[in-house]
Design a protein around this motif. Structure first.
Motif, PDB file in Angstrom:
ATOM      1  N   GLN A 158      -0.805  -0.104 -33.007  1.00  0.00           N
ATOM      2  CA  GLN A 158       0.701  -0.715 -32.870  1.00  0.00           C
ATOM      3  C   GLN A 158       0.389  -1.641 -31.750  1.00  0.00           C
ATOM      4  O   GLN A 158       1.600  -2.423 -31.170  1.00  0.00           O
ATOM      5  CB  GLN A 158       1.389   0.285 -32.415  1.00  0.00           C
ATOM      6  CG  GLN A 158       1.783   1.219 -33.411  1.00  0.00           C
ATOM      7  CD  GLN A 158       2.650   2.235 -33.162  1.00  0.00           C
ATOM      8  OE1 GLN A 158       3.743   2.284 -32.325  1.00  0.00           O
ATOM      9  NE2 GLN A 158       2.695   3.393 -33.941  1.00  0.00           N
ATOM     10  N   MET A 159      -0.683  -1.976 -31.165  1.00  0.00           N
ATOM     11  CA  MET A 159      -0.603  -3.073 -29.868  1.00  0.00           C
ATOM     12  C   MET A 159      -0.572  -4.509 -30.286  1.00  0.00           C
ATOM     13  O   MET A 159      -1.065  -4.770 -31.538  1.00  0.00           O
ATOM     14  CB  MET A 159      -1.949  -2.811 -28.989  1.00  0.00           C
ATOM     15  CG  MET A 159      -1.917  -3.554 -27.731  1.00  0.00           C
ATOM     16  SD  MET A 159      -3.723  -3.351 -27.099  1.00  0.00           S
ATOM     17  CE  MET A 159      -3.618  -1.408 -26.658  1.00  0.00           C
ATOM     18  N   SER A 160       0.203  -5.130 -29.540  1.00  0.00           N
ATOM     19  CA  SER A 160       0.408  -6.437 -29.959  1.00  0.00           C
ATOM     20  C   SER A 160      -0.849  -7.355 -29.697  1.00  0.00           C
ATOM     21  O   SER A 160      -1.926  -6.951 -29.180  1.00  0.00           O
ATOM     22  CB  SER A 160       1.506  -7.044 -29.404  1.00  0.00           C
ATOM     23  OG  SER A 160       1.212  -7.242 -27.807  1.00  0.00           O
ATOM     24  N   TRP A 161      -0.851  -8.767 -30.169  1.00  0.00           N
ATOM     25  CA  TRP A 161      -1.855  -9.548 -29.945  1.00  0.00           C
ATOM     26  C   TRP A 161      -2.073  -9.771 -28.526  1.00  0.00           C
ATOM     27  O   TRP A 161      -3.352  -9.989 -28.066  1.00  0.00           O
ATOM     28  CB  TRP A 161      -1.742 -10.823 -30.809  1.00  0.00           C
ATOM     29  CG  TRP A 161      -0.749 -11.798 -30.189  1.00  0.00           C
ATOM     30  CD1 TRP A 161       0.955 -11.630 -30.664  1.00  0.00           C
ATOM     31  CD2 TRP A 161      -0.685 -12.694 -29.288  1.00  0.00           C
ATOM     32  NE1 TRP A 161       1.558 -12.640 -29.956  1.00  0.00           N
ATOM     33  CE2 TRP A 161       0.766 -13.176 -29.086  1.00  0.00           C
ATOM     34  CE3 TRP A 161      -1.791 -13.187 -28.534  1.00  0.00           C
ATOM     35  CZ2 TRP A 161       0.919 -14.393 -28.289  1.00  0.00           C
ATOM     36  CZ3 TRP A 161      -1.560 -14.173 -27.368  1.00  0.00           C
ATOM     37  CH2 TRP A 161      -0.190 -14.484 -27.267  1.00  0.00           C
ATOM     38  N   ILE A 162      -1.186  -9.836 -27.938  1.00  0.00           N
ATOM     39  CA  ILE A 162      -1.250  -9.985 -26.238  1.00  0.00           C
ATOM     40  C   ILE A 162      -2.169  -9.049 -25.637  1.00  0.00           C
ATOM     41  O   ILE A 162      -2.943  -9.121 -24.997  1.00  0.00           O
ATOM     42  CB  ILE A 162       0.104  -9.934 -25.715  1.00  0.00           C
ATOM     43  CG1 ILE A 162       0.992 -11.170 -26.081  1.00  0.00           C
ATOM     44  CG2 ILE A 162       0.108 -10.305 -24.010  1.00  0.00           C
ATOM     45  CD1 ILE A 162       2.368 -11.043 -25.574  1.00  0.00           C
ATOM     46  N   GLY A 163      -1.945  -7.691 -26.051  1.00  0.00           N
ATOM     47  CA  GLY A 163      -2.967  -6.578 -25.652  1.00  0.00           C
ATOM     48  C   GLY A 163      -4.267  -6.926 -26.037  1.00  0.00           C
ATOM     49  O   GLY A 163      -5.254  -6.913 -25.010  1.00  0.00           O
ATOM     50  N   TRP A 164      -4.366  -7.287 -27.403  1.00  0.00           N
ATOM     51  CA  TRP A 164      -5.931  -7.632 -27.663  1.00  0.00           C
ATOM     52  C   TRP A 164      -6.628  -8.635 -26.893  1.00  0.00           C
ATOM     53  O   TRP A 164      -7.515  -8.586 -26.902  1.00  0.00           O
ATOM     54  CB  TRP A 164      -5.941  -7.620 -29.062  1.00  0.00           C
ATOM     55  CG  TRP A 164      -5.421  -6.372 -29.956  1.00  0.00           C
ATOM     56  CD1 TRP A 164      -4.552  -5.948 -30.811  1.00  0.00           C
ATOM     57  CD2 TRP A 164      -6.420  -5.138 -30.020  1.00  0.00           C
ATOM     58  NE1 TRP A 164      -4.639  -4.685 -31.331  1.00  0.00           N
ATOM     59  CE2 TRP A 164      -5.967  -4.306 -30.772  1.00  0.00           C
ATOM     60  CE3 TRP A 164      -7.608  -4.986 -29.472  1.00  0.00           C
ATOM     61  CZ2 TRP A 164      -6.260  -2.866 -30.978  1.00  0.00           C
ATOM     62  CZ3 TRP A 164      -8.323  -3.491 -29.804  1.00  0.00           C
ATOM     63  CH2 TRP A 164      -7.555  -2.707 -30.729  1.00  0.00           C
ATOM     64  N   ALA A 165      -5.632  -9.786 -26.799  1.00  0.00           N
ATOM     65  CA  ALA A 165      -6.132 -10.834 -25.963  1.00  0.00           C
ATOM     66  C   ALA A 165      -6.716 -10.457 -24.528  1.00  0.00           C
ATOM     67  O   ALA A 165      -7.639 -10.916 -24.363  1.00  0.00           O
ATOM     68  CB  ALA A 165      -5.068 -12.146 -25.931  1.00  0.00           C
TER      69      ALA A 165
END
Length: 270
Positions: A158-165
């Motif tokens: 459920q993590m957004s792309w910001i977290g993965w970035a």
């Protein structure tokens, strides 16, 4: 993610003391070795990290079995002592991922990703009831680990792309640091891992004494963050200063012994 530790803190009152004391003491001892001597005892560090990685893979991949996890942990520890440089790389990347995950999770409200937080963690073991024996405690710990793993998995999904970035940037920084600052990065990673083990071991021992260490750490987060940072800084500097000195002393002693051996042999023949 702090709620996972809160749940364990509430459940720990039913856990058999042996299950808390033995891992707690082992974690503190291993943490001290890695914290102060990880750069000089790379094979020990590699063995510890290899055992942890092997146990995690064996538990979550091979049927969530304690026996399979333990066997794979031993095999991974033996293999890691041979491939110690590769283990340092894995450690650096793992710590980078963990740090990125913590930043994304704890900094969600400031990064606009609070709505992506994972579901609430439900306690797989009741915190109410009589004390558990050793076998029941092991089963309870296993259920807790499975629940925590599933919770982290759902949070990642459920993590957004910001977290993965953020996680990606942390990994890139770790790789670049390993390429250009190998000794410094190795010492830093050893200090971080050692500090984590010491903190984890002390938490387990305090839980055995009936204290509430997770609650205290969360309430005084800035203070313990400063202590954590100071320990990392001290461990890193100490390793960079003393470990090369001890290693050079061992090499000089070995060279002296090697140079003396042929001479003694020749004198005996004469």
């Amino acid at each position: 993610m702090i709620e996972i530790f809160y749940v364990f803190e509430r459940t720990s009152g039913r856990i058999n003391p042996i299950i808390l004391i033995a891992p707690g003491i082992a974690a503190v001892i291993a943490g001290l070795i890695v914290w102060l001597g990880g750069l000089g005892f790379r094979k020990v560090l590699s063995a510890i990290l290899g055992a942890v990685i092997g146990w995690v893979v064996g538990f979550f991949v091979i049927g969530k079995s304690m026996i399979a996890a333990s066997v794979l942990a031993v095999a991974a520890a033996i293999t890691a002592t041979v491939l110690n440089r590769m283990i340092i790389v894995i450690l650096a990347v793992s710590l980078a991922v963990t740090l990125g995950f913590i930043v994304a999770d704890r900094g969600g409200p400031y990064l606009g990703i609070a709505e992506q937080a994972g579901p609430a963690f439900t306690n797989p073991v009741s915190s109410q009831g009589p004390p558990l024996n050793v076998t029941e405690s092991i089963k309870a710990i296993k259920a807790y680990i499975i629940g925590a793993g599933d919770h982290v998995k759902q949070t990642c999904l459920q993590m957004s792309w910001i977290g993965w970035a953020i996680i990606g940037v942390m990994i890139i920084i770790a790789i670049v640091a390993l390429v250009y600052l190998w000794n410094l990065t190795s010492a830093l990673c050893s200090a971080v891992l050692g500090t984590l083990l010491i903190f984890a071991g002390m938490v387990l021992l305090l839980l055995y004494k009936g204290a509430m260490p997770v609650t205290v750490i969360d309430r005084k987060a800035p203070f313990f963050a400063a202590v954590f940072g100071a320990m990392i800084a001290f461990g890193t500097i100490e390793q960079l200063v003393l470990c090369p000195w001890f290693e050079g002393r061992r090499k000089r002693k070995k060279e002296a012994q090697d140079a003396e051996a042929p001479r003694s042999k020749n004198l005996w023949r004469t």
